[in-house]
Scaffold this motif. Structure first.
Motif, PDB file in Angstrom:
ATOM      1  N   ASP A  69      -9.307  61.293  80.989  1.00 36.34           N
ATOM      2  CA  ASP A  69      -9.549  61.511  82.962  1.00 36.34           C
ATOM      3  C   ASP A  69      -8.061  62.620  83.174  1.00 36.34           C
ATOM      4  O   ASP A  69      -7.765  63.389  83.513  1.00 36.34           O
ATOM      5  CB  ASP A  69      -9.089  60.168  83.375  1.00 36.34           C
ATOM      6  CG  ASP A  69      -9.522  60.632  84.814  1.00 36.34           C
ATOM      7  OD1 ASP A  69     -10.640  61.132  85.135  1.00 36.34           O
ATOM      8  OD2 ASP A  69      -8.798  60.706  85.936  1.00 36.34           O
ATOM      9  N   LEU A  70      -6.640  62.624  81.890  1.00 40.06           N
ATOM     10  CA  LEU A  70      -6.143  62.999  82.882  1.00 40.06           C
ATOM     11  C   LEU A  70      -5.941  65.003  81.859  1.00 40.06           C
ATOM     12  O   LEU A  70      -5.670  65.539  82.392  1.00 40.06           O
ATOM     13  CB  LEU A  70      -4.517  62.248  81.731  1.00 40.06           C
ATOM     14  CG  LEU A  70      -3.253  63.028  82.033  1.00 40.06           C
ATOM     15  CD1 LEU A  70      -2.675  64.093  83.410  1.00 40.06           C
ATOM     16  CD2 LEU A  70      -2.483  62.671  81.647  1.00 40.06           C
ATOM     17  N   ALA A  71      -6.576  64.635  80.898  1.00 47.15           N
ATOM     18  CA  ALA A  71      -6.678  65.969  80.221  1.00 47.15           C
ATOM     19  C   ALA A  71      -8.057  66.661  81.080  1.00 47.15           C
ATOM     20  O   ALA A  71      -7.633  67.695  81.069  1.00 47.15           O
ATOM     21  CB  ALA A  71      -6.828  65.502  78.690  1.00 47.15           C
ATOM     22  N   ALA A  72      -8.640  65.936  81.282  1.00 46.12           N
ATOM     23  CA  ALA A  72     -10.148  66.312  81.762  1.00 46.12           C
ATOM     24  C   ALA A  72      -9.485  66.927  84.077  1.00 46.12           C
ATOM     25  O   ALA A  72      -9.235  68.434  84.053  1.00 46.12           O
ATOM     26  CB  ALA A  72     -11.047  66.005  82.554  1.00 46.12           C
ATOM     27  N   LYS A  73      -7.974  66.724  83.313  1.00 49.95           N
ATOM     28  CA  LYS A  73      -8.090  67.182  85.449  1.00 49.95           C
ATOM     29  C   LYS A  73      -7.219  68.217  85.346  1.00 49.95           C
ATOM     30  O   LYS A  73      -6.792  69.683  86.055  1.00 49.95           O
ATOM     31  CB  LYS A  73      -7.679  65.632  85.585  1.00 49.95           C
ATOM     32  CG  LYS A  73      -8.712  64.919  86.710  1.00 49.95           C
ATOM     33  CD  LYS A  73      -7.441  63.921  87.322  1.00 49.95           C
ATOM     34  CE  LYS A  73      -8.681  62.429  88.223  1.00 49.95           C
ATOM     35  NZ  LYS A  73      -8.020  61.708  88.658  1.00 49.95           N
ATOM     36  N   ALA A  74      -6.381  67.820  84.441  1.00 50.79           N
ATOM     37  CA  ALA A  74      -5.289  68.985  83.791  1.00 50.79           C
ATOM     38  C   ALA A  74      -6.147  70.889  83.373  1.00 50.79           C
ATOM     39  O   ALA A  74      -5.987  71.304  83.800  1.00 50.79           O
ATOM     40  CB  ALA A  74      -4.329  68.829  82.732  1.00 50.79           C
ATOM     41  N   ALA A  75      -7.418  70.564  82.569  1.00 50.32           N
ATOM     42  CA  ALA A  75      -8.392  71.332  82.338  1.00 50.32           C
ATOM     43  C   ALA A  75      -8.637  71.773  83.410  1.00 50.32           C
ATOM     44  O   ALA A  75      -9.299  72.857  83.679  1.00 50.32           O
ATOM     45  CB  ALA A  75      -9.265  70.829  80.876  1.00 50.32           C
TER      46      ALA A  75
END
Length: 96
Positions: A69-75
Motif C-alpha cells: 500500500d505504501l509503495a502504491a501510494k508513493a508511485a
C-alpha cells in the motif's frame, strides 16, 4: 547478521529516507507543478534518482506485502507529479 535482520534494516532505512527526504521533496514539487510550474533540472534529477531506487526497492516490496500500500501510494504521487509536469510542459510549448 542473518538475512532477515539485514533486510529488515534495509527496509527501515528506506522507509526513513522516504519519510524524511523523499516525501517532503515530492510534495514540494507537486505543489509547484500543481500551480503550473515546470520541473527544474534539479527536480528532474531527483525524480530520476527516485525511479532508479524504486527499481531496486521493488524486490523488497514484493517479498513484504505489508508495504504494498505504501509503495502504491508513493508511485501514485510520483505519477501525478509527472502527469502534471508533462501537462505544464505542453502548455508552455503551446504558448510560444
Amino acid at each position: 547478521m542473518d538475512q532477515n535482520a539485514e533486510e529488515a534494516g534495509i527496509i527501515a532505512t528506506l522507509i526513513e529516507r522516504f519519510d524524511k527526504q523523499r516525501l517532503p521533496r515530492a510534495l514540494s514539487i507537486k505543489e509547484r507543478v500543481d500551480k503550473g510550474e515546470r520541473l527544474s533540472e534539479y527536480d528532474i534529477a531527483f525524480l530520476e534518482e527516485v525511479f532508479a531506487d524504486a527499481n531496486e526497492m521493488r524486490r523488497y516490496v514484493e517479498r513484504h506485502p505489508e508495504y504494498h500500500d505504501l509503495a502504491a501510494k508513493a508511485a501514485a504521487l510520483y505519477k501525478s507529479i509527472m502527469d502534471k509536469a508533462l501537462e505544464n510542459e505542453k502548455k508552455e510549448k503551446g504558448d510560444q
